[in-house]
Design a protein around this motif. Sequence first.
Motif, short mmCIF file in Angstrom:
data_model
loop_
_atom_site.label_atom_id
_atom_site.label_comp_id
_atom_site.label_asym_id
_atom_site.label_seq_id
_atom_site.Cartn_x
_atom_site.Cartn_y
_atom_site.Cartn_z
N ALA A 69 -1.36 -2.47 7.53
CA ALA A 69 -1.82 -3.84 7.31
C ALA A 69 -0.70 -4.78 7.73
O ALA A 69 0.45 -4.35 7.91
N LEU A 70 -1.02 -6.05 7.87
CA LEU A 70 0.01 -7.02 8.26
C LEU A 70 1.18 -6.99 7.27
O LEU A 70 2.31 -7.31 7.62
N GLN A 71 0.90 -6.57 6.04
CA GLN A 71 1.93 -6.57 4.98
C GLN A 71 2.95 -5.45 5.14
O GLN A 71 3.94 -5.42 4.42
N GLY A 72 2.71 -4.51 6.06
CA GLY A 72 3.75 -3.54 6.35
C GLY A 72 3.46 -2.12 5.96
O GLY A 72 2.36 -1.79 5.52
N PRO A 73 4.46 -1.23 6.12
CA PRO A 73 4.29 0.22 5.94
C PRO A 73 3.71 0.58 4.57
O PRO A 73 4.03 -0.07 3.58
N GLY A 74 2.86 1.62 4.57
CA GLY A 74 2.31 2.12 3.31
C GLY A 74 1.02 1.41 2.92
O GLY A 74 0.40 1.76 1.93
#
Length: 492
Positions: free
Chosen positions: A295-300
């Motif tokens: 997601a745009l929010q990053g890894p994981g």
Amino acid sequence: MATSVNAEALNESPISNSVAQHPSQSKQTIDPYNVSGEVGEDGVVKAIDYNKLVDEFGTKTIDKELLDRFERVTGKKPHRFLRRGIVFSHRDFELILDRYERGEPFFLYTGRGPSSDSVHIGHTIPFEFTKWLQETFDCPLVIMMTDDEKYLFSEKRTIEEVTSYCHSNAADIISVGFDPNKTFIFSDFDFIGGALYRNIVRLSKHITLNQARSCFGFNESTNIGRVHFGAVQGATSWASSFPHIFGTDEKKTTAIPALIPCAIDQDPYFRLCRDVSARIKYAKPSLIHAKFLDALQGPGTKMSASIDESAIFMKDTPKQIKNKINKYAFSGGKVSAEEHREQGGNTEVDVSYQYLRFFLEDDDELERIRVAYEKGELLTGDLKAMCIKELQAYVAAFQERRAKVTDETIALFMEARPLKWAGNPRAPIVVPQVVSGDSGAAAGGEAGAGGDGKLTKNQLKKLEKEKAIAEKKAQKAKEKEAQQVAAASKDA
Ligand code: TRP
């Protein structure tokens, strides 16, 4: 059975698409209903550990040797997803290459659960790859729309809703660019019956409640539709479920395997199906697994159709794409430009860089970007600008195709009809195809051809003749080369 199922994570709370579903969990959870990375002590979600998944699921990593063989057999450079480890794991993929090499039939099978109207770039990844596989192998493709699944696995959604999503999602899938001559798309609600239903029941008869529970983590209050659904998704990997494509002779069709490109979370469904296939002597499906797009929010985290800020949607305008990347894309850069120039950025966690890995075709350019960003020569703003440009182009091209898809186009793809494909141009065996107007009647189309991979006498003769000619040619080339080498060494 190897399982990563976290029983707690699978209690019967409504299945939603939230980015991280179990904020209190510590282990990573990957199954058809949950995808989230491990949560560290600091409460931050970590990147998904894909090596661990390969171990736990008992799949194989796609290594260089397999890719080299793929290139030799198909004559095609592996797709950037393969080159970059985005499509990273498999089950029996080499058996499909064996069949392709020999000109024996197989088919591609993938699917989508129509859970919403908003398709995002994470959804199109497996379809992009499937389209490329279809072009590479020139083989039939079956795309299953699991409207039933999305109804059964949600407390809220109605049948009317999933039916409408199914229609619009089919249009989105078609817009990826599939060939209507080689592609059959179906809705579970509309199509299941006949041969497919017989196979579903065959499969469900061989799966116990215990197996379904340990594979998917069901419990006493799970509705029984969910328990049964595993057989629905599994039985689609048997060619004998589609007599309009492969004919009605089950002696032949049960020997034709599927190659299933899917995201790794779908693997549990096919583990069960492969076990049963072996027991009832049907061809086991092969699988090839993709990683998730963050997601745009990053890894994981995983893009969510219901959270606008988490994803780039195929409906987004160029301006929306730009704003989302600039505003939300997690950066691996340093806080200040000065610090960044000194220490460099982290491409591993940088979302813009990760998206470029998925979408930028040119390997050399990607490598230049990585080096420059890690050295601090390239700033986050520059990297974001590159990512924006690439995604705008990708989404615009999709939207152009999408505008041309009409209700008639959808009806064409979703009609049960014979498909036409040619298989390996370098292999001499004719693949079985149902001739138009003859749907399901003449199994295997041409008499004696394909299906079980057996040759007619004429085909054998032709094959031997071709082989002899090829050998002669190779011999001549070798002699010529030897002469040249001898001449060259004389000159030296
Ligand atoms: N269960 C999948 C989803 O929720 C849809 C699906 C059905 C699928 N059959 C498949 C996905 C085969 C990949 C391969 O999206």
